[in-house]
Every structure is written in C-alpha cells, then in structure tokens.
Design a protein around this motif. Structure first.
Motif, PDB file in Angstrom:
ATOM      1  N   TYR A  10       1.099  -1.035   0.103  1.00 13.40           N
ATOM      2  CA  TYR A  10      -0.099   0.148  -0.026  1.00 13.40           C
ATOM      3  C   TYR A  10       0.930   1.441  -0.006  1.00 13.40           C
ATOM      4  O   TYR A  10       1.808   1.439   0.793  1.00 13.40           O
ATOM      5  CB  TYR A  10      -0.796   0.148   1.175  1.00 13.40           C
ATOM      6  CG  TYR A  10      -1.964   0.902   1.487  1.00 13.40           C
ATOM      7  CD1 TYR A  10      -3.409   0.453   1.405  1.00 13.40           C
ATOM      8  CD2 TYR A  10      -1.911   2.204   1.266  1.00 13.40           C
ATOM      9  CE1 TYR A  10      -4.436   1.225   1.389  1.00 13.40           C
ATOM     10  CE2 TYR A  10      -2.924   3.215   1.378  1.00 13.40           C
ATOM     11  CZ  TYR A  10      -4.315   2.637   1.307  1.00 13.40           C
ATOM     12  OH  TYR A  10      -5.350   3.427   1.463  1.00 13.40           O
ATOM     13  N   VAL A  11       0.855   1.907  -0.979  1.00 16.63           N
ATOM     14  CA  VAL A  11       1.417   3.258  -1.214  1.00 16.63           C
ATOM     15  C   VAL A  11       0.567   4.499  -1.226  1.00 16.63           C
ATOM     16  O   VAL A  11      -0.691   3.989  -1.985  1.00 16.63           O
ATOM     17  CB  VAL A  11       2.567   3.312  -2.060  1.00 16.63           C
ATOM     18  CG1 VAL A  11       3.692   2.399  -1.925  1.00 16.63           C
ATOM     19  CG2 VAL A  11       1.998   2.966  -3.466  1.00 16.63           C
ATOM     20  N   THR A  12       0.724   5.706  -0.750  1.00 13.00           N
ATOM     21  CA  THR A  12      -0.241   6.737  -1.137  1.00 13.00           C
ATOM     22  C   THR A  12       0.330   7.572  -2.626  1.00 13.00           C
ATOM     23  O   THR A  12       1.413   7.469  -2.963  1.00 13.00           O
ATOM     24  CB  THR A  12      -0.065   7.698   0.071  1.00 13.00           C
ATOM     25  OG1 THR A  12       1.404   8.125   0.254  1.00 13.00           O
ATOM     26  CG2 THR A  12      -0.533   7.172   1.408  1.00 13.00           C
ATOM     27  N   LYS A  13      -0.595   8.308  -2.910  1.00 19.05           N
ATOM     28  CA  LYS A  13      -0.341   8.978  -4.189  1.00 19.05           C
ATOM     29  C   LYS A  13       0.355  10.207  -4.239  1.00 19.05           C
ATOM     30  O   LYS A  13       0.871  10.677  -5.338  1.00 19.05           O
ATOM     31  CB  LYS A  13      -1.949   9.330  -4.878  1.00 19.05           C
ATOM     32  CG  LYS A  13      -2.851   8.450  -5.447  1.00 19.05           C
ATOM     33  CD  LYS A  13      -4.020   8.489  -5.785  1.00 19.05           C
ATOM     34  CE  LYS A  13      -4.782   7.606  -6.273  1.00 19.05           C
ATOM     35  NZ  LYS A  13      -6.145   8.116  -6.824  1.00 19.05           N
ATOM     36  N   THR A  14       0.831  10.386  -3.074  1.00 16.68           N
ATOM     37  CA  THR A  14       2.182  11.439  -2.931  1.00 16.68           C
ATOM     38  C   THR A  14       3.516  10.931  -3.465  1.00 16.68           C
ATOM     39  O   THR A  14       4.486  11.521  -3.554  1.00 16.68           O
ATOM     40  CB  THR A  14       2.297  12.069  -1.591  1.00 16.68           C
ATOM     41  OG1 THR A  14       2.633  10.910  -0.529  1.00 16.68           O
ATOM     42  CG2 THR A  14       1.189  12.427  -1.103  1.00 16.68           C
ATOM     43  N   ILE A  15       3.459   9.533  -3.831  1.00 11.06           N
ATOM     44  CA  ILE A  15       4.812   8.930  -3.946  1.00 11.06           C
ATOM     45  C   ILE A  15       5.039   9.483  -5.283  1.00 11.06           C
ATOM     46  O   ILE A  15       4.601   9.584  -6.354  1.00 11.06           O
ATOM     47  CB  ILE A  15       4.601   7.577  -3.906  1.00 11.06           C
ATOM     48  CG1 ILE A  15       6.018   6.774  -4.040  1.00 11.06           C
ATOM     49  CG2 ILE A  15       3.633   6.836  -5.323  1.00 11.06           C
ATOM     50  CD1 ILE A  15       5.789   4.945  -4.080  1.00 11.06           C
ATOM     51  N   ALA A  16       6.629   9.443  -5.591  1.00 13.50           N
ATOM     52  CA  ALA A  16       7.359  10.005  -6.895  1.00 13.50           C
ATOM     53  C   ALA A  16       7.196   8.708  -8.000  1.00 13.50           C
ATOM     54  O   ALA A  16       6.857   7.623  -7.383  1.00 13.50           O
ATOM     55  CB  ALA A  16       8.602  10.383  -6.584  1.00 13.50           C
TER      56      ALA A  16
END
Length: 227
Positions: free
Chosen positions: A110-116
């Motif tokens: 699970y990663v957030t959409k702020t990820i590069a």
C-alpha cells in the motif's frame, strides 16, 4: 503478456491501472512511461476484474475507493478469477482502516498517491519480485496487524512456536523485511552493519525453513497471525 523492453532488454513490468478518475489514470500513465508497461486501465470493479483476468499483468495498481465495491471487492473476486494477480494499493487515503482492509483482502502492499513516479515504479518492481511494499509511515500499524509479531492489539502472541524461535533482534529484522526494506536500509535503522542484518536474515530463514528473502517477506505478510 504484452512485450515491452528497456534499453538493456530487461522486460518492464506489465501493469493495469485501476482508478475511477480518468485524469489520474492519464497522468499516472504519462509519468510511468518508460518505467513500467501500462497495458490496461479500469475505472470500476467489474471492468477491473475483467481486464485483469484478460491481460494477466505482473502488477495491478489498485485504488481503494471505487464504484461497485472498491478495492476490497476487486481483491475478493480476483481470488477466484485471477488468483495469481499481485495488487499494489495506490490511494490518496492513509486511513488505517483502508490500509488494513485491502491488505487483509490480499493486496501486496500500500502506497499513497504522494509517491514519486520513480519510487512507484520501484515499488511495482519489488511487488513483482515478491516483496511486500508500504509507504514508511503506514508500515507500523500494518505490521502490528499482519506481520505475525503481535495479535493486532499490541500484545505479543503466545501460540506461535515458529515465531517463538526468533530472538528479539531477529524479530526486529523480520519487521523491517516485512515492510520491504533493503538490508542497507535495515542496517541504518537498527544501527548495525548490513552483514549483521544478512546474518540475522539467514538465521530467520533457517529457523523458519525458508529459502529466500522474498519467501520470508511473503511469510511475514501473508501468514496473518491475527485472531
């Protein structure tokens, strides 16, 4: 599987984007160009299940909130219709309930959409390789719920003989492996050398009768020692 190669002939991971916002899908496709091979898109549950089963991608980038039941419903249906699918949740939400729900349903991370974009592509590759990947700020409570270190309420389990074999330091290393950290990153976090981390991992693998770091990561996340 659709063919796509990098300049050194290494295949790019094939990805299906699942998000109900078309503008986000278009932007993500553009930002990931050359980093992964986006082979398909979907905007709701039915379309997502159909496209994933049809395209058989390496990794599915899956939003949490979607029309028709959301990411959890997609994961539930994929368990029957495309059981080999590896899904990485990609969401604006960092609500613990959202994270735990999709991981419990079978997401590989699970990663957030702020990820590069480059970090997202790396996360896709790691999931494709069998790792579990989480944004660092989400990893703590995910581990508490799913890594087999506790019972989900912060108290240690007393009914797991395999886990009881591990020393306190080995459990710390296990926690970080389950989060998807590399040996060098674990060493920095624990204040030990990468060789010491490697020695601990070897000991854990031997005690749990596993063969690779990837198997250990899957064991820690998928075993779900949660009542």
């Amino acid at each position: 599987m659709p063919d796509a190669t990098t300049t050194d002939a290494t295949p790019l991971p094939a990805v299906v984007l699942v998000d109900d916002h078309g503008m986000f899908r278009a932007g993500a496709r553009a930002e990931l160009e050359g980093l992964v091979n986006v082979v398909g898109e979907a905007g709701d549950v039915d379309e997502a299940v159909r496209e994933i089963a049809r395209l058989d991608p390496d990794v599915v980038l899956l939003d949490v909130h979607l029309p028709g039941g959301g990411g959890v419903e997609i994961l539930r249906r994929l368990a029957t219709e495309a059981p080999a699918a590896r899904c990485l949740a990609l969401s604006v939400s960092d609500d613990p309930q959202d994270v735990i729900a999709v991981i419990r349903a079978g997401a590989r991370g699970y990663v957030t959409k702020t990820i590069a974009p480059a970090e997202l592509a790396d996360a896709v590759r790691r999931v494709n390789d069998g790792d579990a990947v989480f944004s660092p700020r989400l990893a703590g409570f995910v581990l508490d719920a799913f890594a087999g270190i506790g019972s989900g309420d912060g108290s240690p389990r007393e009914d797991d003989p395999e886990l009881d074999q591990l020393t306190a330091r080995e459990r710390e290393v296990l926690r970080h492996i389950a989060r998807g950290y590399l040996y060098k990153e674990i060493a920095q976090r624990l204040g030990i050398s990468p060789k010491t981390v490697e020695a601990h991992v070897s000991a854990v693998l031997r005690k749990l009768q596993l063969s690779t770091r990837h198997e250990l990561s899957r064991w820690a996340v998928e075993r779900r020692l949660v009542d």
